[in-house]
Every structure is written in C-alpha cells, then in structure tokens.
Design a protein around this motif. Sequence first.
Motif, mmCIF file in Angstrom:
data_model
loop_
_atom_site.group_PDB
_atom_site.id
_atom_site.type_symbol
_atom_site.label_atom_id
_atom_site.label_comp_id
_atom_site.label_asym_id
_atom_site.label_seq_id
_atom_site.Cartn_x
_atom_site.Cartn_y
_atom_site.Cartn_z
ATOM 1 N N GLN A 1 -9.851 5.193 -1.591
ATOM 2 C CA GLN A 1 -9.294 5.554 -0.227
ATOM 3 C C GLN A 1 -10.451 5.297 0.353
ATOM 4 O OE1 GLN A 1 -6.981 8.434 1.600
ATOM 5 N NE2 GLN A 1 -5.750 9.388 -1.013
ATOM 6 N N LEU B 1 0.576 -1.350 -0.030
ATOM 7 C CA LEU B 1 -0.028 0.218 0.506
ATOM 8 C C LEU B 1 1.444 1.239 0.340
ATOM 9 C CD1 LEU B 1 -2.616 -0.970 2.253
ATOM 10 C CD2 LEU B 1 -3.773 -0.420 0.255
ATOM 11 N N PHE C 1 -0.605 4.922 -1.906
ATOM 12 C CA PHE C 1 -2.015 4.869 -1.405
ATOM 13 C C PHE C 1 -2.030 6.039 -1.023
ATOM 14 C CE2 PHE C 1 -5.587 5.054 2.186
ATOM 15 C CZ PHE C 1 -5.852 3.751 1.137
#
Length: 144
Positions: free
Chosen positions: A103, A90, A95
């Motif tokens: 998200q 991630l 991310f």
Amino acid sequence: MTTPELFFAIRPETPLRAARAEDHERIDRMLAANPQNWSDEDVDVVMSRTQTTIGGPETFKWILPAFLDRCLANPERGWMTDSNDLVSKLDYAHFDNWPADQQRAALAMLNNWANAWSRLHAGDITDSADDDAVLRNWLKARSI
C-alpha cells in the motif's frame, strides 16, 4: 525493499481469465520477458482491460507499477486509463486489504503519477480536472 521488489513476485491469476486469445498471448509474452522490455502498448492494453476482460486483482497489482512508471516517463502518450478508471480499479482490487508495504509503495507511485497528470492537464477544462479530483480525494483518504 524497493517498489519493484515488492511487486516482483506478483503474477496474473492462474488460470488466466482473458476474453481474447490475443490477450492470452500478450500476457504470455510479457511473463516471458523482463518488464523493462514490455512494450508501452502491451502495458497500456493490459492496464485498460485488467479486471474486466483480463484477469482480476492480482493481474492489476502485477501491471500497476509498470503502468505508472511508463506514464511518468511518457505522459503525453495518450494512455487509455485515466485517474477515475484507476480509482475504480484500485477499489475493485481491494487496495485497502493489500499488505501495508505494498500500500505504501503504491500510494507513493500514485501520488507521483497524480502530480504529473495534474501538471499535464493544468488549465484543462475537460473532464480531466474532475478525474484528477477523484484520485486526489481517494489518495487523501489513504494519506501516507
């Protein structure tokens, strides 16, 4: 928009970077099929190799929902990617720079997965508890 719709248009990087010819074939096979028809083995292998020997951040985003869904449906399978690996992937996929709706959707899936993983490893005295703590802390820092 539902979670699958948010990730539906995402595809692995083009041209695909894969260290093994079998992985090029695997990705081609998966792209030609409905995600519901992907084998657990294909999902597992792509998730474990994504960003190292298969593709990069987009490949990870592409496989993440299928991986989490498969793990929830069959948590005892012995998936190759654990909580600690998932956090590393991630972070490597940046991310925190994903669109807000992606998200939120991913965080909801990850929370469900973390809860299921914790139940599966309840009372486990192996590294699973430490791995779970790493993911829990990562999720807490990005609470929804």
